[in-house]
Every structure is written in C-alpha cells, then in structure tokens.
Write a protein that holds these residues in place. Structure first.
Motif, PDB file in Angstrom:
ATOM      1  N   PHE A 125      -4.787  -7.831  19.816  1.00 33.37           N
ATOM      2  CA  PHE A 125      -3.689  -7.255  19.054  1.00 33.37           C
ATOM      3  C   PHE A 125      -2.470  -8.163  19.031  1.00 33.37           C
ATOM      4  O   PHE A 125      -1.745  -8.206  18.041  1.00 33.37           O
ATOM      5  CB  PHE A 125      -3.295  -5.888  19.616  1.00 33.37           C
ATOM      6  N   ASP A 126      -2.222  -8.900  20.105  1.00 33.54           N
ATOM      7  CA  ASP A 126      -1.047  -9.765  20.152  1.00 33.54           C
ATOM      8  C   ASP A 126      -1.211 -11.025  19.309  1.00 33.54           C
ATOM      9  O   ASP A 126      -0.268 -11.786  19.141  1.00 33.54           O
ATOM     10  CB  ASP A 126      -0.660 -10.107  21.589  1.00 33.54           C
ATOM     11  N   GLU A 127      -2.389 -11.248  18.739  1.00 33.24           N
ATOM     12  CA  GLU A 127      -2.626 -12.387  17.847  1.00 33.24           C
ATOM     13  C   GLU A 127      -2.860 -11.944  16.405  1.00 33.24           C
ATOM     14  O   GLU A 127      -3.008 -12.776  15.520  1.00 33.24           O
ATOM     15  CB  GLU A 127      -3.837 -13.192  18.330  1.00 33.24           C
ATOM     16  N   GLU A 128      -2.925 -10.645  16.183  1.00 29.03           N
ATOM     17  CA  GLU A 128      -3.219 -10.107  14.854  1.00 29.03           C
ATOM     18  C   GLU A 128      -1.949  -9.979  14.007  1.00 29.03           C
ATOM     19  O   GLU A 128      -0.879  -9.673  14.546  1.00 29.03           O
ATOM     20  CB  GLU A 128      -3.853  -8.714  14.983  1.00 29.03           C
ATOM     21  N   PRO A 129      -2.068 -10.154  12.681  1.00 30.04           N
ATOM     22  CA  PRO A 129      -0.916  -9.868  11.828  1.00 30.04           C
ATOM     23  C   PRO A 129      -0.573  -8.381  11.880  1.00 30.04           C
ATOM     24  O   PRO A 129      -1.450  -7.538  12.066  1.00 30.04           O
ATOM     25  CB  PRO A 129      -1.384 -10.272  10.423  1.00 30.04           C
ATOM     26  N   LEU A 130       0.713  -8.071  11.725  1.00 36.15           N
ATOM     27  CA  LEU A 130       1.189  -6.687  11.804  1.00 36.15           C
ATOM     28  C   LEU A 130       1.501  -6.150  10.419  1.00 36.15           C
ATOM     29  O   LEU A 130       1.913  -6.884   9.521  1.00 36.15           O
ATOM     30  CB  LEU A 130       2.440  -6.614  12.672  1.00 36.15           C
ATOM     31  N   VAL A 131       1.322  -4.852  10.262  1.00 40.17           N
ATOM     32  CA  VAL A 131       1.646  -4.150   9.022  1.00 40.17           C
ATOM     33  C   VAL A 131       2.628  -3.038   9.386  1.00 40.17           C
ATOM     34  O   VAL A 131       2.373  -2.258  10.302  1.00 40.17           O
ATOM     35  CB  VAL A 131       0.376  -3.551   8.379  1.00 40.17           C
ATOM     36  N   GLU A 132       3.751  -2.968   8.671  1.00 40.07           N
ATOM     37  CA  GLU A 132       4.729  -1.907   8.935  1.00 40.07           C
ATOM     38  C   GLU A 132       4.392  -0.695   8.076  1.00 40.07           C
ATOM     39  O   GLU A 132       4.160  -0.803   6.876  1.00 40.07           O
ATOM     40  CB  GLU A 132       6.139  -2.392   8.627  1.00 40.07           C
ATOM     41  N   LEU A 133       4.381   0.466   8.721  1.00 38.01           N
ATOM     42  CA  LEU A 133       4.035   1.710   8.050  1.00 38.01           C
ATOM     43  C   LEU A 133       5.146   2.733   8.213  1.00 38.01           C
ATOM     44  O   LEU A 133       5.809   2.783   9.251  1.00 38.01           O
ATOM     45  CB  LEU A 133       2.760   2.309   8.662  1.00 38.01           C
ATOM     46  N   ASP A 134       5.343   3.572   7.197  1.00 37.92           N
ATOM     47  CA  ASP A 134       6.223   4.727   7.312  1.00 37.92           C
ATOM     48  C   ASP A 134       5.468   5.825   8.054  1.00 37.92           C
ATOM     49  O   ASP A 134       4.276   6.032   7.834  1.00 37.92           O
ATOM     50  CB  ASP A 134       6.622   5.239   5.928  1.00 37.92           C
ATOM     51  N   VAL A 135       6.154   6.537   8.934  1.00 41.02           N
ATOM     52  CA  VAL A 135       5.554   7.641   9.679  1.00 41.02           C
ATOM     53  C   VAL A 135       6.010   8.942   9.017  1.00 41.02           C
ATOM     54  O   VAL A 135       7.192   9.286   9.074  1.00 41.02           O
ATOM     55  CB  VAL A 135       5.973   7.609  11.164  1.00 41.02           C
ATOM     56  N   PRO A 136       5.092   9.673   8.383  1.00 37.39           N
ATOM     57  CA  PRO A 136       5.474  10.928   7.720  1.00 37.39           C
ATOM     58  C   PRO A 136       6.009  11.947   8.727  1.00 37.39           C
ATOM     59  O   PRO A 136       5.478  12.073   9.828  1.00 37.39           O
ATOM     60  CB  PRO A 136       4.164  11.423   7.097  1.00 37.39           C
ATOM     61  N   ASP A 137       7.062  12.650   8.349  1.00 34.12           N
ATOM     62  CA  ASP A 137       7.656  13.700   9.186  1.00 34.12           C
ATOM     63  C   ASP A 137       8.012  13.208  10.595  1.00 34.12           C
ATOM     64  O   ASP A 137       7.884  13.950  11.572  1.00 34.12           O
ATOM     65  CB  ASP A 137       6.720  14.912   9.287  1.00 34.12           C
ATOM     66  N   ALA A 138       8.457  11.975  10.692  1.00 37.41           N
ATOM     67  CA  ALA A 138       8.771  11.386  12.004  1.00 37.41           C
ATOM     68  C   ALA A 138       9.968  12.081  12.639  1.00 37.41           C
ATOM     69  O   ALA A 138      10.928  12.435  11.969  1.00 37.41           O
ATOM     70  CB  ALA A 138       9.071   9.905  11.838  1.00 37.41           C
ATOM     71  N   ARG A 139       9.908  12.258  13.947  1.00 36.48           N
ATOM     72  CA  ARG A 139      11.025  12.813  14.701  1.00 36.48           C
ATOM     73  C   ARG A 139      11.733  11.735  15.504  1.00 36.48           C
ATOM     74  O   ARG A 139      12.874  11.906  15.891  1.00 36.48           O
ATOM     75  CB  ARG A 139      10.526  13.905  15.637  1.00 36.48           C
ATOM     76  N   ALA A 140      11.019  10.662  15.813  1.00 35.48           N
ATOM     77  CA  ALA A 140      11.623   9.611  16.639  1.00 35.48           C
ATOM     78  C   ALA A 140      11.453   8.225  16.024  1.00 35.48           C
ATOM     79  O   ALA A 140      12.363   7.422  16.078  1.00 35.48           O
ATOM     80  CB  ALA A 140      11.006   9.621  18.028  1.00 35.48           C
ATOM     81  N   LEU A 141      10.302   7.948  15.437  1.00 36.34           N
ATOM     82  CA  LEU A 141      10.012   6.616  14.911  1.00 36.34           C
ATOM     83  C   LEU A 141       9.673   6.713  13.429  1.00 36.34           C
ATOM     84  O   LEU A 141       8.540   6.999  13.059  1.00 36.34           O
ATOM     85  CB  LEU A 141       8.826   6.009  15.667  1.00 36.34           C
ATOM     86  N   PRO A 142      10.639   6.456  12.550  1.00 31.75           N
ATOM     87  CA  PRO A 142      10.359   6.558  11.120  1.00 31.75           C
ATOM     88  C   PRO A 142       9.431   5.461  10.595  1.00 31.75           C
ATOM     89  O   PRO A 142       8.772   5.629   9.583  1.00 31.75           O
ATOM     90  CB  PRO A 142      11.740   6.456  10.472  1.00 31.75           C
ATOM     91  N   LYS A 143       9.372   4.342  11.322  1.00 28.58           N
ATOM     92  CA  LYS A 143       8.477   3.241  10.948  1.00 28.58           C
ATOM     93  C   LYS A 143       7.794   2.729  12.210  1.00 28.58           C
ATOM     94  O   LYS A 143       8.347   2.785  13.302  1.00 28.58           O
ATOM     95  CB  LYS A 143       9.254   2.098  10.304  1.00 28.58           C
ATOM     96  N   VAL A 144       6.582   2.218  12.039  1.00 30.58           N
ATOM     97  CA  VAL A 144       5.849   1.633  13.158  1.00 30.58           C
ATOM     98  C   VAL A 144       5.053   0.439  12.637  1.00 30.58           C
ATOM     99  O   VAL A 144       4.613   0.436  11.484  1.00 30.58           O
ATOM    100  CB  VAL A 144       4.922   2.682  13.831  1.00 30.58           C
ATOM    101  N   GLN A 145       4.927  -0.562  13.475  1.00 30.44           N
ATOM    102  CA  GLN A 145       4.103  -1.718  13.138  1.00 30.44           C
ATOM    103  C   GLN A 145       2.776  -1.602  13.879  1.00 30.44           C
ATOM    104  O   GLN A 145       2.753  -1.305  15.072  1.00 30.44           O
ATOM    105  CB  GLN A 145       4.794  -3.016  13.551  1.00 30.44           C
TER     106      GLN A 145
END
Length: 195
Positions: A125-145
C-alpha cells in the motif's frame, strides 16, 4: 449481521478451508477476478525504527510463523483457496504502522515467500498510487485517500489478527483497516475521538 466462522483444530489449512466454506454458505460468496487479501502486517514496526534488521528471538515459532500478527499459514491457505475457487489473481497487501516499509516487512517475515509459493502476488500500500474519494454522509472525514489497488479488486478480504493493543484494547477488523490509510494521514485519523 456479519458472518463469523469459528473453526477449531490443529490443521491450519483445513481450518481456513472450513471457515471459508462456512462464509460461502452463509453469505453466498462469489469469487471472481481479483481477490485482495489484507492481513495484519504490524509485526516489526518498532524494529525498523530501531535499526534492527532481523526479527528478535521469541517473535516466531520454529516454522517461522509470526504469532503477534496474521499467521502466514492462514494467508497462504487463503491464497490457494481463492485461486482454487476461480480467482484470476490473488493479491496480498498491507502497509505496517510507524512508517515501516511494507516490502521490507514482507521480506523480513517471509510472508513474501509464502504468498508466492501459494500462487499469489504481493502489493504494498505504501508504494501504490492513491485515489481521493468523497465519503458520503461523513461525520469526521469528508474525504479519504485509498490505494488504487483496493478500488480495483473484485473481492476485498479483511484478515485481522485478534490480539491486544495498548491504544485500542483489542485489534480486530476495524483496526486492521488502518493499513489502507496513507502513513501521513493515520495520526490525524487516530486522534479523532469518534474512532
């Protein structure tokens, strides 16, 4: 309700087979395409920070199975069983805590050899490309990679190790998923009181 298969016995491969059959029966599990297995790879984090290059005595049994984290025999059996059930490929990957390089971890613990012998592939995982996603109905993290390899798999299999942990009390499936989060994001997430 999530399905939990409890199997007792001495033969690890047979136990994993029976557990998988129980999940298949209860959940109608469909195996196809790419299966991604996410074990717990947190074994040697402090060793990396201290400059150690070999596992310390007492951290493995004579067969080389590292007990504090997902047993290599379980991972190897799962790779074989998913290939047997029709997976085109089985990829095993994680990223240990404390910025320990995942490739280094897999090589030092011998998990790389176990996975390849079973017919699987390794990704880190630490060598893989990351994709940023919106988190639906998020309470703490509106986006996550998340690592791209996770988003491209057809079946994601979380294989935690039940063990004690000084921060959480126990590590289980939820805690194991921290391995999906980039190292630089983990501390921010861990400080959120709702986690």
């Amino acid at each position: 309700m999530p399905c939990v298969a409890v199997v007792k016995g001495e033969d690890v491969t047979l136990g994993v087979r029976r557990a998988l059959e129980g999940v298949e029966e209860a959940e109608g599990l469909s195996v196809r395409g790419t299966v991604l297995i996410k074990p717990l790879w947190d074994y040697y984090s402090l060793g990396w920070a201290a400059g150690l290059r070999e596992p310390p005595p007492g951290w493995s049994d004579p067969a080389g199975n590292f007990q504090p984290y997902t047993d290599a025999r379980v991972v190897g059996a799962l790779v074989e069983l998913f290939l047997e059930r029709g997976a085109a490929r089985v990829v095993v990957c994680d990223a240990p805590l404390h910025e320990t390089p995942a490739r280094w971890f897999a090589e030092r613990t011998g998990l790389d050899k176990v996975v390849r012998k079973a017919g699987g592939e390794l990704a880190y995982f630490d060598e893989e490309p990351l994709v940023e996603l919106d988190v639906p109905d998020a309470r703490a993290l509106p986006k996550v990679q998340l690592p791209k390899v996770v988003l491209e798999c057809d079946l994601f299999v979380n294989v935690p190790k039940l063990k004690t942990d000084p921060m959480h009390g126990l590590t289980l499936g939820f805690s194991n998923l921290y391995g999906l989060v980039p190292h630089e994001e983990r501390h921010r997430i861990l400080k959120q009181p709702q986690f």
